[in-house]
Every structure is written in C-alpha cells, then in structure tokens.
Scaffold this motif. Structure first.
Motif, PDB file in Angstrom:
ATOM      1  N   GLU A  16       0.801  -1.237  -0.086  1.00  0.00           N
ATOM      2  CA  GLU A  16      -0.079   0.102  -0.242  1.00  0.00           C
ATOM      3  C   GLU A  16       0.793   1.271   0.018  1.00  0.00           C
ATOM      4  O   GLU A  16       0.512   2.105  -0.675  1.00  0.00           O
ATOM      5  N   GLN A  40       2.595   1.903  -3.463  1.00  0.00           N
ATOM      6  CA  GLN A  40       1.708   2.322  -4.369  1.00  0.00           C
ATOM      7  C   GLN A  40       1.429   3.943  -4.262  1.00  0.00           C
ATOM      8  O   GLN A  40       1.052   4.545  -5.148  1.00  0.00           O
ATOM      9  N   LYS A  41       1.493   4.409  -2.976  1.00  0.00           N
ATOM     10  CA  LYS A  41       0.966   5.893  -2.716  1.00  0.00           C
ATOM     11  C   LYS A  41       2.214   6.851  -2.528  1.00  0.00           C
ATOM     12  O   LYS A  41       2.090   7.943  -2.691  1.00  0.00           O
ATOM     13  N   ASP A  97       5.092   9.221  -2.972  1.00  0.00           N
ATOM     14  CA  ASP A  97       5.169  10.505  -3.854  1.00  0.00           C
ATOM     15  C   ASP A  97       6.616  10.460  -4.457  1.00  0.00           C
ATOM     16  O   ASP A  97       7.807  10.910  -3.164  1.00  0.00           O
TER      17      ASP A  97
END
Length: 712
Positions: free
Chosen positions: A223, A226-227, A229
């Motif tokens: 998770e 995937q996030k 930045d």
C-alpha cells in the motif's frame, strides 16, 4: 555571480579544529611553491611560519590563489579550483576580501561540521555488508552474539570459510540448536535493532528510512509503495524499481505470507512459511519445462488461503511446467490432475502402488485408503457430545505481543480446545509466546521471556504444562526415537540381566552402540564408515567388520528369545509388540508408539531421519507413556502436519483420550477434520498481520460456525 571587480581568495581547507604544531606541513607546502596560509583567521607567510601551540585546536586554510573578478578569469579560476580540490581532498573555500566565506565540497557532506556521507550504493543498505552494518553489533542487531569466522583447510588447496555465532558467555550456537530458538537477545543500543549505520538510517524516501519500511508487513508495504510520492525528475528511476518491488510483494502476498514483515528473521519462520516464500520466488520467474517438487506446501495455511496457493501452482503448470506434490490436504488432492496413491500402510507394510488416476477415479477405487476418505466411505466422526470442562479456567488478560490487540484468553480446563485463525493472525504469539512461556516460567523456572501481558489467573488449576512441537528430537545419527521415549534403556537392562551376560559380567552399557566395550570399534558403533570424497558429497559405506550391525561379535552372541541386540534394533515397533508382550514396561512404551501411528518405525532408526510430524508424534508418545496426573495442560502446534486422513483419525482419538483422563489439550490447528471434533474453539483473526490479533469467536464448533466475521 560575484559583481565585477570583487577581490577573493581560493582556499584549500587543510585542517578544521585539529590540534598540532603543523610546522612540517608549512615547510612542505612552501617547498611546493605555495606562499601564504590562513591560520585561525590570520594570514601568515609560509617561509616565515613558526610552530603552532600543540595543545590548541587550529583551522588552517592554504591560500591557492588571489583573484579579481573580471573578463577572462575563467581559465585561471578553473585551474586554481582544481588545485584546491586536489590539495584538500575534494573541498574548497572561496573567501572575499570582506571575509564572506562559501564552502564547496565534492562529497555529500555538511559544510559546517564536515559530517559526510559515503557514496550511496546498494550495499550500503545491507546489514550483511561491512559498509552498511552498524559498527557496534556488526549488523547482528544484538550485542549478545559474537560472529566468528573459521577457516577449514580441506587439504587439497581449498579453504572453506565457516561462520558460526557464539553467545557473549561463550556458548556456541549451531543453526540447529534447540536452545538457540528459545533465546531472547537484547537489542543493540546504537542501532536499536535495525542493524544499520546511522548514515544509512538518515536516508529517507517518502519520510521513511529502509529499516522502517522493512518492519512493515508485505501488505502494508505494498500500500505504501503504491502511494509513495516521488519528484518528477526522479520518476524515471523510481518507476522501474517500484514496479519490481510491487511485483515481488504481490507474489509474497499471493502465496499467503502477506502478514510477514521483510525484517523478520528467517529462523523464526515455520517450515510452511519458508517453503511458500521459496515458491513465491519461482512464480516470478518465467521458466518453462521445469519439474517442481514440493513437500506439503499447504502446511500452516488456513483453508481460506488454500485456493490462492492452488491458483499459483495451477499457474506454474499452465505455463508448461510439471508440478509434483507430496500432500495430505483434501482440497489440494481434489485439485490435482493425476494422483499416485502409495500404501497400504507405512514402513515395511507400505511401498506399493495402490491406485493411480484422477481424483474421481481414486475415490471409486476400493484398494485406496485415500480414496475411501475422498468418497466419504470413511470419515472422522463428529463427537456426539461436547465436553463443557471441569468448571475451572486459565485466563490470560491483556496479551499484546506482536499483533495481539490486548486480548483476553479464557481457556476452559478439561476440554479439547482448538485455537484457529488464518495464517499470521496471532495464534502462536498468544499460545506459545505468551501462555506457554508464562507457565514454563511458573513451573520450570524457564528463562524464556514471555510476550507482554497484564496478568494470568488460574495457574493453580494445572500442575504441569507440556509443549509438543515439531522440532527434531535428536541432532546426531547416534540418537534414536527409541532412546528418546526411554525404550532402549529398558531393552539394555533386559539383556544385561540374561544369565549369559551375568556370567561374562556384561553391564547394560555393553549393549549401547555409543559406548566403548560392546560396540564395533572399526565404525565406532555407526554401522557405516564415512568416506571423504573431495569435491563431492561424502559417501557412507557399510562397515566390513560388523556388516552394519554396530556391535562386536562378543556382544552379538548374547541372545534373548533367539534374537541378539542388533536384530532387535532392526525390528519395527509392530513386530516388537508381540515379541515383548511379557515385559510390561517395554510393552507399554511400544504400545504408545504403536498408538500414535509409528508402528512402521524400527527401534534402531536414527532420529535425524524423522520428519517434523514424526518427531512430534514420538514426543506425544513419550508423554502418553508417562502416568498422567489428570491436571496437565498439553499444547500442540499443528500436530496433523504430514498426516494422512487415517493417521489424523488416530491422532484425534489419542487427544480425546488425554482429555478423558482429566487433562486439558490445547491445539493450534488449521485442519477442519480436527477442528470439528473440538469441545471449545478460540478463533483469532479476523485476518493476518495488523488486521488480526483479536478473538473473533469462541465456543463449540456449532457456535463458531454461526459467526459471520470468522473465516474459520
């Protein structure tokens, strides 16, 4: 960027806050043609320089050049900068006449204190590499262990490096040492168990360093990845890497190990977990035409996750590979394209091909014991009544180890109690790491640290606790299961009491193949001699003196009922039962081995040849052969591993028998055939890892079946 006409110096910082006289350095620089240096803020001429105060700290900059900013200065400036960088090891200072200093460096370094970073490269982030490993604990995460390297000279020009670990108090740990797993190591105070240097831990991606990422479970890390930045200019590099990471995490999650964190030490994994992780590495590889052989990949998996594993195995097959499984699990058997059933019993009574074909064909085949369970002809019965226990309880309040969320465990005594839940939900943490270790400290003053909990009640309601796990019972070929259960000492006493032995003065030790006197001295009682084959695996050859019987001729002359000690060691438990029927003590021990389904095992078989499930059943039989007190708590972790339906059925009878004597049997289990026979179930979940750690349901199997939140 400086305005035209600015006068400035190009300086090479040679010393920052260092003590010393520096006279030799001044003379050396002067000989190289440099004229001035700036010492502690004062300009001095090098050829007139004096000694500095030895005890004070000094800042010394060597003046490389004095320049005025104007057209055409670039060439000379470039040369001066090069000289400064060479002299000061990649550092340089530009200082205007007014005294404004700017520091430049070719290293990743702090311009104020000079704290520098090494060149960033992958091995810097590995605690197995000296570049990245914490210097206090050498990358072990604890100060209790010392790593030792030994070099074995093979005598043929090869030198083998062997690394072993030693406790600070000089006890050696082998990889297969029972107690090594029980030890709780302190955490290294420098790196706090992350095993890495502070420089490495200062490097962050998305606000987290590599140790924090490694402590996440695979599911959480996926998770986060995937996030995460990343700046646009870094995207090109990051995309390729994150794609690889996500792919690998995806495989780990698919094989049912998503709850494991990346920093988890391999020695804490169960056999099934380790095997599924190896399987995950294969799923990601595009090989075809490979034969994969797996031994019970479903061990330790909750039935909910079986289909995930089966899909993966199916994928390997559909890619053009052949998958060969040794398996007892019903779902897996029904998923197979082709089954080979071997039997009819075990050991000498087995070894025949009973049936072959599709699951449906096997189910119709009357020869096949497996088939009769598949077709439903034979099944493990559901008990007609559930025991309610003896009204007493053991309670653990506020258990919070690993992923447990302040759990209260209430265990009814005098029942067969099963602990269920998906893989990674916290079953072992609650039962083995908390309950068992607390009781072991109470009864046996064990040194193992229990996981955190608030209080425990009802300890007085039991008088001992026994954990029957799957760890091997003997580390060397000299140990045998028969010795472990106390059978061989009885047989040796019997032989020593025979009239022939008494005439010759033979003691029981004469009949042990581990002791001088009775054993064959050529092979030292091994029965075989190890031939070292350089560059190849060692070969074992039957001893020519005793022909593999392990004893010398004099010892073999003593016979009981026409058989000598070597012939008795070659008997299976099944054959020895009628042979020793008049010796109650020996017969009782054989009887329990027979009842746990090990009648195919020979008495002299080496412990190193036992599987985990067999070792566990030998331990179970040892406990069964003791006179029960009726107040014992038995804890078993997945006892059905490696068992056929028929053996599971025998095991269930044994467990119920232990409970009928008044004991409490607590079993951690995924096999629904065992779960359905329980008196009381404690289901932990609802999922694995962070999503687990709660008691979702408790009660009889009928009660738990009604709870919709419970996977079980």
């Amino acid at each position: 960027k400086l305005p035209d006409g600015t006068k400035f110096y190009v300086l090479a910082p040679m010393a920052q806050g260092k003590k010393g006289e520096f006279l030799a350095e001044f003379q050396k620089w002067s000989r190289k043609g440099f004229v001035k240096a700036k010492v502690d803020g004062q300009m001095i001429e090098l050829d007139k320089a004096k000694k500095l105060a030895k005890t004070k700290t000094h800042d010394i900059d060597l003046v490389i050049d004095q320049l005025v900013m104007k057209e055409g200065v670039k060439q000379r400036l470039a040369e001066s900068i090069n000289t400064a960088l060479t002299m000061a090891d990649g550092r340089l200072v530009l200082e205007t006449v007014q005294g404004a200093r700017t520091t430049y460096s070719m290293h990743s370094a702090c311009p104020v204190c000079g704290f520098g970073f090494p060149e960033l490269e992958p091995r810097l982030f590995s605690f197995n590499n000296p570049r990245g490993a914490c210097e206090s604990c050498n990358g072990l995460g604890t100060l209790d262990l010392v790593e030792e390297e030994q070099y074995d000279d093979e005598g043929d020009g090869r030198v083998l490096k062997k690394v072993s670990y030693r406790l600070k108090n000089d006890k050696k740990i082998d990889d297969d040492d029972d107690e090594a797993e029980e030890l709780d190591f302190g955490v290294c105070p420098t790196c706090h168990g992350t095993r890495l240097k502070p420089e490495v831990l200062s490097i962050r991606v998305g606000g987290k360093n590599i140790a924090e990422l490694a402590d996440m479970s695979c599911v959480e890390l996926r998770e986060w990845m995937q996030k995460v930045d990343v700046k646009a200019k870094h995207q090109v590099v990051a995309d390729k890497i994150t794609k690889q990471i996500l792919e690998r995490l995806h495989f780990l999650i698919r094989v049912g190990t998503g709850y494991l964190s990346l920093s988890r030490s391999s020695r804490t994994l169960s056999g099934g977990e380790a095997q599924r992780i190896r399987l995950a590495t294969q799923v990601g590889s595009p090989l075809i035409g490979v034969l994969y052989v797996m031994d019970e990949p479903s061990i330790g998996l909750h039935p909910r996750d079986h289909h995930r594993l089966l899909h993966i195995i199916g994928e390997l097959r559909d890619r053009g590979n052949t998958v060969l499984l040794v398996e007892h699990d019903e779902d897996t058997i029904r998923y197979a394209d082709h089954i080979i059933d071997i039997g009819p019993r075990a050991g000498k009574l087995g070894g025949e091909l009973m049936a072959m074909g599709t699951p449906d064909e096997i189910a119709k085949n009357k020869n096949s014991l497996t088939g009769r369970y598949l077709s439903g002809d034979m099944r493990i019965p559901v008990p007609s009544r559930r025991r309610t226990g003896n009204g007493k309880f053991i309670e653990v309040i506020g258990a919070s180890g690993n992923n447990l969320k302040d759990v209260n465990l209430r265990l009814p005594l005098g029942t067969l109690c099963l602990v269920t839940g998906v893989s990674g939900s916290g079953k072992s943490t609650l039962i083995i790491d908390t309950l068992y270790k607390v009781l072991a400290q109470h009864f046996y003053r064990s040194s193992a640290q229990a996981s955190p909990y608030k209080q425990i009640k009802g300890v007085d309601n039991v008088d001992k606790v026994i954990e029957i796990n799957q760890r091997p019972i003997g580390r060397t070929p000299r140990s045998t299961p028969a010795t472990y259960v106390g059978l061989l000492p009885l047989v040796r006493d019997l032989f020593a009491n025979l009239p022939d032995s008494k005439l010759r003065g033979y003691e029981p030790g004469r009949f042990s193949f581990n002791v001088k006197g009775g054993r064959c001295e050529t092979c030292l009682g091994h029965g075989q001699i190890r031939m070292e084959m350089h560059f190849l695996a060692d070969v074992f050859v039957t001893c020519e003196t005793c022909l593999g019987q392990r004893y010398n001729r004099e010892t073999l002359n003593i016979k009981y009922n026409g058989k000598n000690i070597a012939e008795i060691l070659q008997m299976t438990v099944g054959e020895a039962l009628p042979f020793f029927k008049n010796h109650t003590h020996i017969h009782r021990k054989l009887e329990t081995l027979h009842r746990v389904g090990l009648d195919y095992m020979t008495l002299g078989q080496s412990s190193t040849t036992l599987s985990g499930g067999e070792a566990q059943r030998v331990k179970l039989s040892k406990e069964l052969s003791k006179r029960g007190t009726g107040k014992t708590l038995y804890i078993l972790d997945e006892p059905t591993t490696g068992l056929h339906f028929d053996d599971v059925s025998k095991l269930v009878e044994l467990l119920h028998e232990l409970v009928d004597q008044g004991n409490t049997v607590l079993v951690i289990e995924h096999n629904m055939e065992v779960v359905k026979t329980a008196d009381h179930i404690i289901d932990i979940g609802p999922d694995g890892g962070k999503a687990g750690g709660l008691i979702v349901a408790e009660g009889t199997p009928e009660d738990v079946a009604k709870v919709s939140e419970s996977e079980t």
